[in-house]
Design an enzyme around this catalytic site. Structure first.
Site, PDB file in Angstrom:
ATOM      1  N   LYS A 196       0.861  -1.185   0.000  1.00 29.73           N
ATOM      2  CA  LYS A 196       0.000   0.000   0.000  1.00 29.73           C
ATOM      3  C   LYS A 196       0.893   1.229   0.000  1.00 29.73           C
ATOM      4  O   LYS A 196       1.707   1.429   0.904  1.00 29.73           O
ATOM      5  CB  LYS A 196      -0.899  -0.012   1.236  1.00 29.73           C
ATOM      6  CG  LYS A 196      -1.745   1.257   1.350  1.00 29.73           C
ATOM      7  CD  LYS A 196      -2.755   1.166   2.473  1.00 29.73           C
ATOM      8  CE  LYS A 196      -3.527   2.457   2.601  1.00 29.73           C
ATOM      9  NZ  LYS A 196      -4.541   2.402   3.667  1.00 29.73           N
ATOM     10  N   LYS A 249      -2.200  -1.553  -3.824  1.00 28.56           N
ATOM     11  CA  LYS A 249      -3.044  -0.369  -3.753  1.00 28.56           C
ATOM     12  C   LYS A 249      -2.198   0.882  -3.829  1.00 28.56           C
ATOM     13  O   LYS A 249      -1.206   0.948  -3.106  1.00 28.56           O
ATOM     14  CB  LYS A 249      -3.812  -0.404  -2.427  1.00 28.56           C
ATOM     15  CG  LYS A 249      -4.629   0.832  -2.170  1.00 28.56           C
ATOM     16  CD  LYS A 249      -5.241   0.788  -0.797  1.00 28.56           C
ATOM     17  CE  LYS A 249      -5.953   2.106  -0.544  1.00 28.56           C
ATOM     18  NZ  LYS A 249      -6.422   2.231   0.811  1.00 28.56           N
TER      19      LYS A 249
HETATM   20  C1  PBG Z   1      -7.459   3.369   5.631  1.00 27.01           C
HETATM   21  C2  PBG Z   1      -7.709   3.307   4.177  1.00 27.01           C
HETATM   22  C3  PBG Z   1      -7.511   4.294   3.195  1.00 27.01           C
HETATM   23  C4  PBG Z   1      -8.027   3.778   2.018  1.00 27.01           C
HETATM   24  C5  PBG Z   1      -8.475   2.499   2.292  1.00 27.01           C
HETATM   25  N1  PBG Z   1      -8.249   2.222   3.625  1.00 27.01           N
HETATM   26  C6  PBG Z   1      -6.995   5.667   3.299  1.00 27.01           C
HETATM   27  C7  PBG Z   1      -5.594   5.944   3.634  1.00 27.01           C
HETATM   28  O1  PBG Z   1      -4.753   5.060   3.753  1.00 27.01           O
HETATM   29  O2  PBG Z   1      -5.343   7.131   3.829  1.00 27.01           O
HETATM   30  C8  PBG Z   1      -8.076   4.516   0.698  1.00 27.01           C
HETATM   31  C9  PBG Z   1      -9.127   4.051  -0.235  1.00 27.01           C
HETATM   32  C10 PBG Z   1      -9.399   4.944  -1.389  1.00 27.01           C
HETATM   33  O3  PBG Z   1      -8.766   5.982  -1.629  1.00 27.01           O
HETATM   34  O4  PBG Z   1     -10.320   4.590  -2.128  1.00 27.01           O
HETATM   35  N2  PBG Z   1      -6.124   3.371   6.017  1.00 27.01           N
END
Ligand code: PBG
Length: 326
Positions: A196, A249
């Site tokens: 991520k 992601k």
């Molecule tokens: C929580 C999380 C996030 C997303 C999914 N889970 C936000 C982040 O990490 O700031 C982002 C999902 C999206 O942008 O569609 N940590």
């Protein structure tokens, strides 16, 4: 190798049926997971301004939502919650009667077959908006693991089908696996947000989930967008710790990462087509600058072509309708 004029690749592009016959990648509704944002209150179905077609939903609206998803053939949802109040330790994240826990119960009652995946993270629940506990303005890894594990167990106890940790703490998959196993949930799988990245494409989500960090950013725990080999390392660690499905992601600026992980890993691979990727397409289509349907299907097909088995996407409902028409 023979060449032109013997070889003419255009021969196989002459008609729709011929193109379909030789198509290498197929996108299907059964590949899609639809994210849902659940909120406290009654009769709330508020469209999220930055993500048209997506809503903040209160618990009483979930049965109708589940019906719609089932009739579209979408197999799974990914739940995010907006708590009643936030604190330093993100208490509602692991409250047995928190918004996500209650949403899981409501969905499983209304539509037992719809798979409910829960996002495990603290950022929507902490007053500072970071994904873990703070110690001198830094996210403190190890004490956070216990809270993430408690969150995961409370989701499983409510009936969640898959647990999806998105916090990017080191060791969280192992901590969650251990806690689930100890509490009698050894059959509940973990889909880890393994690679991520610290991405600008989460912007619309953070407004929708009210989860923007109140100071600093997430670069101290999410990955540097410049790194590819490190993604393989992260994925490898999560698999060693017991992940059942791994995720990359965002998706679109990271198709190379999806392809590399696919090459190395035999586990099911998910890709998260994140909020900013959705909103860009939607906004450009609304302006008439691109064809929204064609652009969406091209993007989702590309994510599968890169190697993803599962796509988490805000386009899911629309894509399911379009796939049905074909
Ligand atoms: C929580 C999380 C996030 C997303 C999914 N889970 C936000 C982040 O990490 O700031 C982002 C999902 C999206 O942008 O569609 N940590």
């Amino acid at each position: 190798m023979p060449g032109f004029p013997l070889v003419r690749p255009r021969r196989l592009r002459k008609s729709d049926n011929l193109r379909r016959l030789v198509r290498e990648t197929s996108l299907e509704t059964q590949d899609l997971i639809y994210p849902l944002f659940v909120v406290h209150g009654q009769r709330v179905r508020d469209e999220i301004p930055s993500m048209p077609g997506n809503y903040h939903l209160s618990l009483d609206m979930l049965p109708a939502e589940a019906d719609e998803l089932s009739s579209l053939g979408i197999p799974a949802v990914l739940l995010f919650g907006l708590p009643a109040s936030k604190d330093e330790r993100g208490s509602e994240a692991y409250d047995d009667h928190g918004i996500v826990q209650e949403a899981v119960r409501a969905l499983k009652r209304a539509a037992p077959d719809l798979l409910v995946v829960t996002d495990v993270c603290l950022c929507e629940y902490t007053s500072h908006g970071h994904c873990g506990l703070l110690e001198r303005n830094e996210v403190d890894n190890d004490p956070t693991l216990d809270l993430l594990a408690r969150t995961a167990v409370s989701h499983a106890a409510a009936g969640a089908d898959i647990i999806a940790p998105s916090d990017m703490m080191d060791g969280r998959v192992a901590a969650i696996r251990r806690a689930l196993d100890e509490q009698g949930f050894s059959s509940v799988p973990i889909m880890s947000y393994a690679a991520k990245y610290a991405s600008a494409f989460y912007g619309p989500f953070r407004v929708a989930a009210d989860s923007a960090p109140q100071f600093g950013d997430r670069r101290g725990y999410q990955m540097d967008p410049a790194n590819a080999r490190e993604a393989l390392r992260e994925v490898g660690l999560d698999i060693e710790e017991g992940a059942d499905i791994v995720m990359v992601k965002p998706a679109l600026a990271y198709l190379d990462i999806i392809a590399r992980v696919r090459d190395r890993v035999d586990l099911p691979l998910a890709a998260y087509n994140v909020s900013g990727e959705f909103s860009m397409v939607h906004a450009a289509a609304q302006q008439g600058w691109i064809d929204g349907q064609r652009a969406t299907m091209e993007i989702l097909t590309a994510i599968k072509r890169a190697g993803a088995d599962i796509i988490i996407t805000y386009h899911a409902k629309q894509a399911a309708r379009w796939l049905r028409q074909i």
